[in-house]
Design a protein around this motif. Structure first.
Motif, PDB file in Angstrom:
ATOM      1  N   HIS A 132      65.906  68.472   5.642  1.00 20.24           N
ATOM      2  CA  HIS A 132      65.639  69.504   6.643  1.00 20.24           C
ATOM      3  C   HIS A 132      65.908  70.895   6.066  1.00 20.24           C
ATOM      4  CE1 HIS A 132      65.294  71.272  10.643  1.00 20.24           C
ATOM      5  NE2 HIS A 132      66.427  71.908  10.411  1.00 20.24           N
ATOM      6  N   ALA A 133      66.897  70.996   5.181  1.00 20.14           N
ATOM      7  CA  ALA A 133      67.253  72.287   4.596  1.00 20.14           C
ATOM      8  C   ALA A 133      66.146  72.859   3.715  1.00 20.14           C
ATOM      9  CB  ALA A 133      68.543  72.157   3.789  1.00 20.14           C
ATOM     10  N   VAL A 134      65.226  71.995   3.246  1.00 21.97           N
ATOM     11  CA  VAL A 134      64.098  72.482   2.445  1.00 21.97           C
ATOM     12  C   VAL A 134      62.790  72.393   3.233  1.00 21.97           C
ATOM     13  CG1 VAL A 134      65.169  72.004   0.223  1.00 21.97           C
ATOM     14  CG2 VAL A 134      63.815  70.209   1.327  1.00 21.97           C
ATOM     15  N   GLY A 135      62.917  72.304   4.577  1.00 21.32           N
ATOM     16  CA  GLY A 135      61.748  72.360   5.432  1.00 21.32           C
ATOM     17  C   GLY A 135      61.026  71.045   5.647  1.00 21.32           C
ATOM     18  N   MET A 136      61.661  69.925   5.335  1.00 15.71           N
ATOM     19  CA  MET A 136      61.035  68.619   5.503  1.00 15.71           C
ATOM     20  C   MET A 136      61.612  67.945   6.741  1.00 15.71           C
ATOM     21  SD  MET A 136      60.887  65.409   2.796  1.00 15.71           S
ATOM     22  CE  MET A 136      59.955  66.364   1.604  1.00 15.71           C
ATOM     23  N   ASP A 137      60.782  67.652   7.731  1.00 13.70           N
ATOM     24  CA  ASP A 137      61.279  66.984   8.930  1.00 13.70           C
ATOM     25  C   ASP A 137      61.477  65.497   8.660  1.00 13.70           C
ATOM     26  OD1 ASP A 137      58.719  65.852   9.040  1.00 13.70           O
ATOM     27  OD2 ASP A 137      58.076  67.021  10.789  1.00 13.70           O
ATOM     28  N   PHE A 138      62.073  64.801   9.630  1.00 14.30           N
ATOM     29  CA  PHE A 138      62.427  63.396   9.410  1.00 14.30           C
ATOM     30  C   PHE A 138      61.196  62.516   9.173  1.00 14.30           C
ATOM     31  CE2 PHE A 138      63.696  59.113  10.764  1.00 14.30           C
ATOM     32  CZ  PHE A 138      64.794  58.911   9.942  1.00 14.30           C
ATOM     33  N   PRO A 139      60.132  62.616   9.978  1.00 10.27           N
ATOM     34  CA  PRO A 139      58.938  61.818   9.664  1.00 10.27           C
ATOM     35  C   PRO A 139      58.365  62.137   8.285  1.00 10.27           C
ATOM     36  CG  PRO A 139      58.831  62.613  11.918  1.00 10.27           C
ATOM     37  CD  PRO A 139      59.983  63.323  11.273  1.00 10.27           C
ATOM     38  N   GLY A 140      58.389  63.420   7.917  1.00  9.90           N
ATOM     39  CA  GLY A 140      57.884  63.792   6.598  1.00  9.90           C
ATOM     40  C   GLY A 140      58.699  63.174   5.478  1.00  9.90           C
ATOM     41  N   LEU A 141      60.023  63.109   5.661  1.00  4.23           N
ATOM     42  CA  LEU A 141      60.896  62.477   4.678  1.00  4.23           C
ATOM     43  C   LEU A 141      60.574  60.996   4.555  1.00  4.23           C
ATOM     44  CD1 LEU A 141      63.397  62.337   2.816  1.00  4.23           C
ATOM     45  CD2 LEU A 141      64.800  62.099   4.887  1.00  4.23           C
ATOM     46  N   CYS A 142      60.430  60.313   5.686  1.00  5.91           N
ATOM     47  CA  CYS A 142      60.136  58.877   5.654  1.00  5.91           C
ATOM     48  C   CYS A 142      58.818  58.601   4.933  1.00  5.91           C
ATOM     49  CB  CYS A 142      60.088  58.319   7.071  1.00  5.91           C
ATOM     50  SG  CYS A 142      61.674  58.357   7.935  1.00  5.91           S
ATOM     51  N   VAL A 143      57.805  59.415   5.221  1.00  7.75           N
ATOM     52  CA  VAL A 143      56.510  59.242   4.570  1.00  7.75           C
ATOM     53  C   VAL A 143      56.624  59.544   3.078  1.00  7.75           C
ATOM     54  CG1 VAL A 143      54.159  60.161   4.409  1.00  7.75           C
ATOM     55  CG2 VAL A 143      55.133  59.608   6.644  1.00  7.75           C
ATOM     56  N   ALA A 144      57.378  60.585   2.709  1.00 11.11           N
ATOM     57  CA  ALA A 144      57.538  60.934   1.298  1.00 11.11           C
ATOM     58  C   ALA A 144      58.201  59.799   0.522  1.00 11.11           C
ATOM     59  CB  ALA A 144      58.368  62.213   1.165  1.00 11.11           C
ATOM     60  N   ILE A 145      59.201  59.157   1.123  1.00 11.21           N
ATOM     61  CA  ILE A 145      59.849  58.006   0.477  1.00 11.21           C
ATOM     62  C   ILE A 145      58.847  56.864   0.325  1.00 11.21           C
ATOM     63  CG2 ILE A 145      61.611  56.213   0.783  1.00 11.21           C
ATOM     64  CD1 ILE A 145      63.300  58.404   2.227  1.00 11.21           C
ATOM     65  N   LEU A 146      58.083  56.629   1.362  1.00  6.97           N
ATOM     66  CA  LEU A 146      57.124  55.531   1.357  1.00  6.97           C
ATOM     67  C   LEU A 146      55.983  55.785   0.377  1.00  6.97           C
ATOM     68  CD1 LEU A 146      56.724  52.823   2.756  1.00  6.97           C
ATOM     69  CD2 LEU A 146      55.513  54.012   4.586  1.00  6.97           C
ATOM     70  N   GLU A 147      55.559  57.028   0.250  1.00 10.72           N
ATOM     71  CA  GLU A 147      54.448  57.353  -0.653  1.00 10.72           C
ATOM     72  C   GLU A 147      54.785  57.067  -2.110  1.00 10.72           C
ATOM     73  OE1 GLU A 147      51.559  60.694   1.247  1.00 10.72           O
ATOM     74  OE2 GLU A 147      53.483  61.432   0.488  1.00 10.72           O
ATOM     75  N   GLN A 148      56.064  56.972  -2.429  1.00 15.42           N
ATOM     76  CA  GLN A 148      56.446  56.644  -3.801  1.00 15.42           C
ATOM     77  C   GLN A 148      56.006  55.236  -4.201  1.00 15.42           C
ATOM     78  OE1 GLN A 148      60.670  57.267  -3.645  1.00 15.42           O
ATOM     79  NE2 GLN A 148      60.515  59.486  -3.775  1.00 15.42           N
ATOM     80  N   THR A 149      55.678  54.404  -3.215  1.00 12.81           N
ATOM     81  CA  THR A 149      55.249  53.036  -3.518  1.00 12.81           C
ATOM     82  C   THR A 149      53.744  52.946  -3.770  1.00 12.81           C
ATOM     83  OG1 THR A 149      54.785  52.436  -1.203  1.00 12.81           O
ATOM     84  CG2 THR A 149      57.050  52.167  -1.980  1.00 12.81           C
ATOM     85  N   LEU A 150      53.007  54.018  -3.524  1.00 13.70           N
ATOM     86  CA  LEU A 150      51.556  53.963  -3.699  1.00 13.70           C
ATOM     87  C   LEU A 150      51.201  53.755  -5.170  1.00 13.70           C
ATOM     88  CD1 LEU A 150      50.428  56.838  -1.325  1.00 13.70           C
ATOM     89  CD2 LEU A 150      50.006  54.394  -1.024  1.00 13.70           C
ATOM     90  N   GLY A 151      50.336  52.790  -5.403  1.00 12.91           N
ATOM     91  CA  GLY A 151      49.913  52.521  -6.765  1.00 12.91           C
ATOM     92  C   GLY A 151      50.946  51.819  -7.611  1.00 12.91           C
ATOM     93  N   SER A 152      52.057  51.407  -6.985  1.00 11.04           N
ATOM     94  CA  SER A 152      53.126  50.789  -7.768  1.00 11.04           C
ATOM     95  C   SER A 152      53.038  49.279  -7.729  1.00 11.04           C
ATOM     96  CB  SER A 152      54.496  51.212  -7.233  1.00 11.04           C
ATOM     97  OG  SER A 152      54.752  50.609  -5.983  1.00 11.04           O
TER      98      SER A 152
END
Length: 335
Positions: free
Chosen positions: A297-317
């Motif tokens: 949140h301190a860098v402007g990322m809301d909770f849903p955005g954080l969850c999606v960002a974590i999940l996107e790390q699995t793309l193509g893996s």
């Protein structure tokens, strides 16, 4: 992000299973984390299902993944069984992409003693400690390390079974409390400020200073999840140069155990400004009291955005190889 971009993002992620609950001492925290993650993903249009995983369900996990046509898994399991490599191994056998660290790094991250030995070998500061298998050994270790000491289980998180012991009279109840959760270690107590650094991909998020109230000897379970008077300082109060050093130490400690994706590293900063490594969390909490969402949140990322960002790390893996790094990057490549 506009609606069209969110739809494309959700489509790319496919069907997601959020694993929560488990059978560790951190079950209730995991349920809270998993429910929050599930709701956040749904709010972003992701086709997500939440699963309260028990031991029986773990045995049938591969079949359920197929039956539910799951594309990837968000692990929100804390503690033994979910954060220690067991579920990660099952997902690797099922060739299912999942969030966070691989099997070996997860196992090491859960083992405080193994982490500390790796960090000591790399020349990083971490409090002195002794493994103990009896009450008499705990007493001897405490005397050798000097008062006060910390007595805690070598596994489990959320400060479960952890006690600060100020004198010989406190050793027995602290040892028995820790032993109820497995193997026990006695650790040198470092007086100072408590700090944590969240890792997201190759980046570290802003450090947080944690200020437990006078009712808590340290940042214990109650201070983490129940107290309303625990303070969280972002910015943390350190100079930009010192915070950068802390962030670098966190990334190094994280990489040395082979961790990847996301996580959190905890420190004590003593009066001389030394940063002492306490532990690493490879599946940190994602509750209303949790630290990684605060840092995001301190860098402007809301909770849903954080969850999606974590999940996107699995793309193509592919499933994570079980290698362990000997340097500042995981053996299977940094995310």
């Amino acid at each position: 992000m506009n609606e069209q971009a969110q739809q494309a993002q959700a489509q790319a992620l496919g069907r997601v299973m959020v694993l929560m609950g488990g059978w560790s001492a951190e079950r209730e925290v995991s349920l809270a984390s998993g429910r929050a993650v599930h709701e956040a993903l749904i709010s972003r249009g992701v086709d997500a299902i939440g699963v309260d995983l028990d031991r029986a369900g773990a045995q049938e996990l591969g079949k359920r993944l197929l039956a539910e046509r799951v594309d990837r898994v968000f692990i929100a399991l804390h503690g033994r069984g979910g954060e220690d490599g067991q579920v990660q191994a099952l997902l690797e056998l099922a060739e299912m992409p999942y969030t966070g660290s691989g099997m070996a790094a997860s196992a090491i991250g859960m083992d405080k003693v193994m982490c500390k030995r790796i960090w000591q070998g790399a020349g990083l500061d971490t409090p002195a400690f002794a493994m103990v298998d009896s009450l008499s050994a705990a007493r001897e270790a405490a005397e050798a390390l000097g008062w006060p000491v910390i007595i805690k289980p070598t596994a489990d998180g959320s400060s479960v079974g952890v006690s600060k012991v100020d004198d010989p009279a406190g050793v027995e109840p602290a040892f028995r409390e820790a032993a109820a959760h497995g193997e026990v270690m006695v650790e040198q107590f470092i007086a100072g400020g408590e700090y944590t650094v969240a890792i997201l991909g190759e980046q570290s998020l802003p450090a947080i200073r944690i200020e437990a109230s006078a009712d808590h000897a340290f940042y214990d379970y109650q201070a983490k999840y129940e107290a309303e008077d625990t303070g969280y300082r972002i910015p943390c109060g350190l100079s930009a140069e010192e915070e950068a050093r802390l962030a670098e130490a966190a990334r190094t400690a994280f990489g040395l155990i082979g961790a990847r994706g996301w996580g959190r590293v905890d420190f004590i900063r003593d009066a001389e400004g030394r940063h002492w490594l306490i532990e690493v969390n490879t599946v940190p909490g994602m509750t209303s009291h949790s630290l990684v969402p605060m840092a995001a949140h301190a860098v402007g990322m809301d909770f849903p955005g954080l969850c999606v960002a974590i999940l996107e790390q699995t793309l193509g893996s592919r499933p994570h190889p079980a290698g362990v790094s000997t340097g500042g990057e995981s053996a299977d490549g940094a995310v």
